[in-house]
Write an enzyme that holds these catalytic residues in place. Structure first.
Site, PDB file in Angstrom:
ATOM      1  N   GLY A   1       0.818  -1.201   0.000  1.00 30.34           N
ATOM      2  CA  GLY A   1       0.000   0.000   0.000  1.00 30.34           C
ATOM      3  C   GLY A   1       0.855   1.255   0.000  1.00 30.34           C
ATOM      4  O   GLY A   1       1.934   1.316  -0.603  1.00 30.34           O
ATOM      5  N   SER A   2       0.393   2.256   0.730  1.00 29.93           N
ATOM      6  CA  SER A   2       1.058   3.563   0.684  1.00 29.93           C
ATOM      7  C   SER A   2       2.473   3.539   1.224  1.00 29.93           C
ATOM      8  O   SER A   2       3.270   4.428   0.915  1.00 29.93           O
ATOM      9  CB  SER A   2       0.245   4.583   1.478  1.00 29.93           C
ATOM     10  OG  SER A   2      -1.050   4.668   0.929  1.00 29.93           O
TER      11      SER A   2
END
Lengths: 471, 484
Positions: free
Chosen positions: B215-216
């Site tokens: 993810g981020s």
């Protein structure tokens, strides 16, 4: 105590010169006996120290017991067979002692089943019978008279187990009052006596009469009939009882004696052909034997099939683990061998814990025993004695080869006991009797040639044994 | 007759020779084949015939031995089993070994040739070499902080000393007690089946063997690629990323959860975690540049050993521009182990130099004498030092003003990056909460610790799951323990 030439009284001048000095060497025998007992006790201590880190409680009793037996046998020899071969008894004591050590060691792996005390009792019985034979059998030629009695007794002994239930697939045991006896073991001595006696009595006729068939001269049926009948009968009984090792043994002794008695190589060829054909037929047809042959050819088939290693594979693992010098007594993993580890497979434990070095020493001990038997056969001057000594020495020779070759994957496995080493009362007792007879024979072979004037032998017996007969 | 007896004797001699030759074949020449046969139990019996060497944490053994008195005699015991299970692994008579127990088995079981000065003499005398010990790099207080921080949730924590690559904490929850697998009783089989049938998979080492979409948190790698490639030269200059951003070649429009992402600067986009900016940066850097940087951090490395094998983290090498855009924000096929993300944080903290991580400090013999130096692999540059310094600045900004505020420690420089990774069909699975960070005492030049935390918590409310909320407090606790 050594080197006492026979103090013969003064001889008339025209008698032949005395034979080379014959020595008794009983002192050497005693010294070797002490060494044999010491080695066994050391082995016993080594097992105890390795397994429990303490001196085993029975060490003193074990040493005293073995030493007492050895001393008893030694005294009997001193008393009644002073010229006997000094190596035979120490080798037997050492083998018996080592067997007791290894069985004691295996007892520690099987808490519910202590075989060493029983084995010690049987060894005592064996030595007692040994002593009896040495003391009572003054002249081996007496046995020749009882040839057919021996044959009949042997057949009777071999037939008896058929009436008893089979143990592990073989009907070769008689169980009485908790003791199991294997009469076939005794039968092999009796059969050897019969073979030797019959062939000694008829060897001239066997070698020189009958029709020629190619390179082979076939004796007349009348001559060959009785011995072949008894041999075939015994082998048939053994096959019926699935005791293939012993039938092989009888076959081997028969062929060897026939060859020596007749001096005809043709018999050996015929024997080998018959053995090969018979083995192939039995191996192909009989399921019990067939599975043994399969095991021999593919010892690891069970592993590939996911059933785990078979007994031969376990045995090979044990030997391989021993390597050159072994793991040391008590430090192998004998319990992995499982079934029959104290009897048929005792050699695997021996090989694992004493290594190739120990195993070689063991084989050489047996070889020495056999060689001393052959030595006696060469030194004897009566054909019966020679043949008997040869047969009795060949028994352990074939037996060691068959069982050691079997558990090491050299030949298919046939259940037999390693002489003196393996657990088994009948076997130990029989082997002690064999040693007693060999001692008696070697005593005669090594004793100074009695002069006719000194011989208190009945005339009829002297007549039946002309000096240098058949040489 | 004499001639014939001699012949028989000669034949018997042949039998003897056959026996001796065969004995030599079995006991010497083919012995290795027989000994090496997997069905030969002797190997196992000898292996367990002596106590196994210890695994040390901070100089104290976390393993022991119990004499069972059985055939496979010595059984392994573990102190704080569940806490250290992701480090030690198990050693079982029935099920073998795992992790350090497996990787250092030769030393621990005493079979390693290096444990003796004269191997041939030991072979001859069959001397049993006592098992040596393996000292780990784990710091117990950090391990405890990680384990208790995760608590009953599923997840993993990895803490690394950035300069040396020493793994200071390695936690995975739910854990299991390797004591249950020692020995060979019936309870061992029952425990094995129970642990394997458990849907929570307690024996899975989530820190090393499980890969998650980062993810981020992956935006650190994307930013490094953009800075190293010169795609962005000024982190405070506006990027040309529209909001929403249409993925190239498709009609899909990518949006943000945060606001203010249109044409944001790299630093702002990093702080509030703008998907649009980083997706566009990924396509701007291009596939080759992204793959290159990801692999410098350790992605796609199948040979990583610490010394246990680590599952390779993935960054696809063949993708369309739209897939590159999604990969650049840690989605699509991009997956990473918690160890991999800890390596990313460590490389940033260590001015771009990445030291391959390791779990074993020292290996000694039974008496504690060092056996041989553990081969420390040299650091390699994952990014330029200037890039690393700008990333440090951006990560500090995240903790001071962005989504990572819960990781802040008073008096300590802390940099971090949150991640909330979506997964499952149509992103319906519970998102994974990520937090990667590093900490440096204010008066020190070297960073003390880099941490990666992942929490996969199906029980939690979806809205509560975010890297900042679930994972950052755990990272903070571990960093605090590390700074003490």
């Amino acid at each position: 105590m050594t080197a006492t030439a026979t103090a013969t009284p003064a001889r008339p001048a025209d008698t032949p010169p005395p034979l080379p000095l014959c020595t008794q060497r009983r002192g050497i025998e005693l010294a070797l006996l002490v060494a044999a007992v010491l080695i066994s006790v050391c082995g016993y201590l080594a097992v105890g120290l390795a397994k429990t880190h303490a001196v085993p409680s029975g060490a003193a009793a074990y040493g005293a017991g073995l030493g007492g037996l050895a001393l008893l046998a030694h005294l009997a020899i001193r008393f009644r067979a002073p010229y006997a071969d000094p190596l035979l008894l120490p080798i037997a004591v050492l083998l018996n002692g080592l067997g007791l050590v290894v069985i004691f060691r295996l007892d520690l792996e099987t808490p519910g089943d202590a075989a060493a005390p029983t084995q010690l009792i049987w060894s005592t019985v064996g030595v007692a019978l040994f002593t009896a034979v040495v003391l009572l059998l003054r002249d081996h030629r007496v046995l020749q008279r009882y040839a057919y009695v021996c044959a009949a007794l042997a057949l009777l002994l071999m037939v008896t187990p058929i009436l008893f239930p089979a143990v592990n697939g073989a009907k070769i045991w008689i169980r009485i009052a908790g003791f199991s006896i294997q009469p076939g073991e005794f039968a092999k001595v009796l059969i050897t006596v019969f073979f030797a006696a019959y062939l000694a009595g008829n060897r001239g006729a066997l070698a020189h009469t009958g029709r020629t068939l190619g390179f082979l001269r076939l004796p007349t049926g009348r001559l060959l009939g009785p011995i072949v009948t008894i041999w075939l009968l015994s082998v048939a009984v053994l096959v019926l009882e699935r005791d293939l090792g012993t039938s092989l043994l009888f076959f081997g002794v028969f062929v060897a004696l026939l060859y020596v008695a007749t001096g005809r190589t043709g018999w050996v060829a015929v024997g080998l052909l018959l053995a090969g054909g018979g083995a192939a037929a039995v191996g192909a047809l009989e399921p019990h034997v067939h599975s043994r042959v399969e095991d021999w050819l593919h010892p690891f088939a069970g592993i590939a099939a996911g059933e785990g290693p078979g007994q031969l594979a376990q045995s090979l693992f044990a030997f391989a683990n021993g390597g050159m010098f072994g793991t040391g007594l008590g430090q192998g993993h004998a319990y992995l061998i499982g079934f029959a580890m104290k009897s048929d497979f005792i050699l695997a434990t021996f090989g694992e814990e004493l290594g190739l070095a120990g195993l070689t020493a063991l084989f050489l001990l047996y070889a020495l025993l056999v060689a001393r038997g052959y030595r006696a056969a060469l030194g004897l001057h009566d054909p019966f004695g020679s043949l008997l000594a040869l047969g009795l020495a060949t028994l352990p020779a074939i037996q060691v080869f068959v069982i050691a070759g079997g558990v090491m994957g050299l030949i298919p496995l046939t259940g037999m006991a390693m002489p003196f080493l393996a657990q088994g009362g009948s076997s130990v007792v029989t082997n002690w009797i064999i040693i007693a007879l060999l001692l008696r024979l070697s005593d005669r072979a090594r004793a100074p040639r009695p002069e006719v004037s000194e011989l208190p032998v009945p005339a009829v017996r002297a007549e039946s044994v002309p000096p240098e007969a058949g040489r | 007759m004499i001639r014939c007896i001699r012949h028989i004797a000669g034949f018997t001699l042949l039998l003897l020779v056959a026996l001796l030759v065969n004995a030599a074949r079995v006991q010497l020449f083919e012995a290795e084949t027989y000994t090496g046969n997997p069905a030969n139990r002797r190997t196992f019996v000898e292996r367990y015939g002596q106590p196994r060497g210890a695994v040390l944490v901070a100089g104290r053994p976390v393993t022991g031995s119990r004499d069972s008195g059985g055939r496979l005699r010595f059984e392994r015991t573990y102190t704080d089993g569940p806490l250290y299970a992701p480090v030690t692994g198990y050693s079982s008579q029935v099920y073998g070994t795992s992790l350090i127990e497996r990787a250092e088995d030769g030393i621990l079981s005493g079979t390693d040739e290096r444990l003796t000065a004269f191997p041939w003499w030991d072979d001859l005398t069959r001397a049993h070499r006592a098992g040596g010990s393996v000292a780990t790099t784990i710091r117990p207080e950090m391990q405890r902080a990680a384990f208790h921080g995760l608590g009953r949730r599923k997840g993993a924590v990895v803490a690394i000393e950035p300069r040396t690559g020493r793994i200071l904490a390695l936690a995975s929850t739910p854990s299991y007690d390797p004591n249950e697998l020692s020995g060979n009783g019936t309870s061992v089989g029952a425990a094995w089946r129970r642990l394997n049938d458990d849907t929570d998979r307690p024996m899975l080492n989530r820190a090393l063997r499980e890969t998650y979409p980062p993810g981020s948190a992956f935006k650190v790698v994307t930013a490094a690629a953009a800075l190293d490639n010169g795609t962005v030269t000024d982190i405070d200059a506006s990027t040309d990323a529209p909001d929403p951003y249409r993925l190239p070649g498709t009609g899909i429009r990518l949006r943000n959860t945060a606001s203010g992402c249109a044409h944001a600067t790299l630093k702002d986009a990093f702080r509030v975690s703008c998907n649009t900016v980083f997706a566009r940066l990924g396509t701007a850097v291009g596939l080759r540049g992204m793959v290159d940087t990801a692999q410098k951090f350790g992605f796609n490395d199948r040979r990583l050993r610490i010394p246990s094998a680590v599952a390779p983290s993935n960054f696809d090498t063949r993708m369309t521009p739209a897939q590159v855009a999604l990969s650049a924000i840690g989605q699509y096929n991009t997956t990473a182990t918690p160890l991999q993300m800890a390596m990313v944080a460590a490389a940033v903290a260590n001015n771009g130099a990445l030291t391959p991580p390791r779990l074993v400090d020292r290996v000694t013999d039974a008496d504690g004498n060092p056996l041989f130096a553990v081969r420390h692999r040299r650091a390699r540059q994952a990014m330029g030092p200037a890039t690393a310094r700008r990333l440090q600045e951006m990560m500090v900004d995240v903790v001071e003003h962005g989504s990572g505020r819960q990781a802040a420690i008073k008096g300590v420089t802390v940099g971090g990056k949150t991640g909330t990774a979506q997964h499952g069909v149509h992103n319906q699975g519970t998102p994974y909460a990520w937090f990667i960070s590093w900490a440096r005492a204010k008066n020190r030049a070297q960073p003390a610790v880099a941490v990666a935390v992942v929490v996969e918590d199906a029980a939690a409310d979806r809205a509560d799951i975010s890297g900042g909320g679930s994972a950052a407090p755990i990272a903070r606790a571990v960093m605090r323990a590390g700074l003490r």
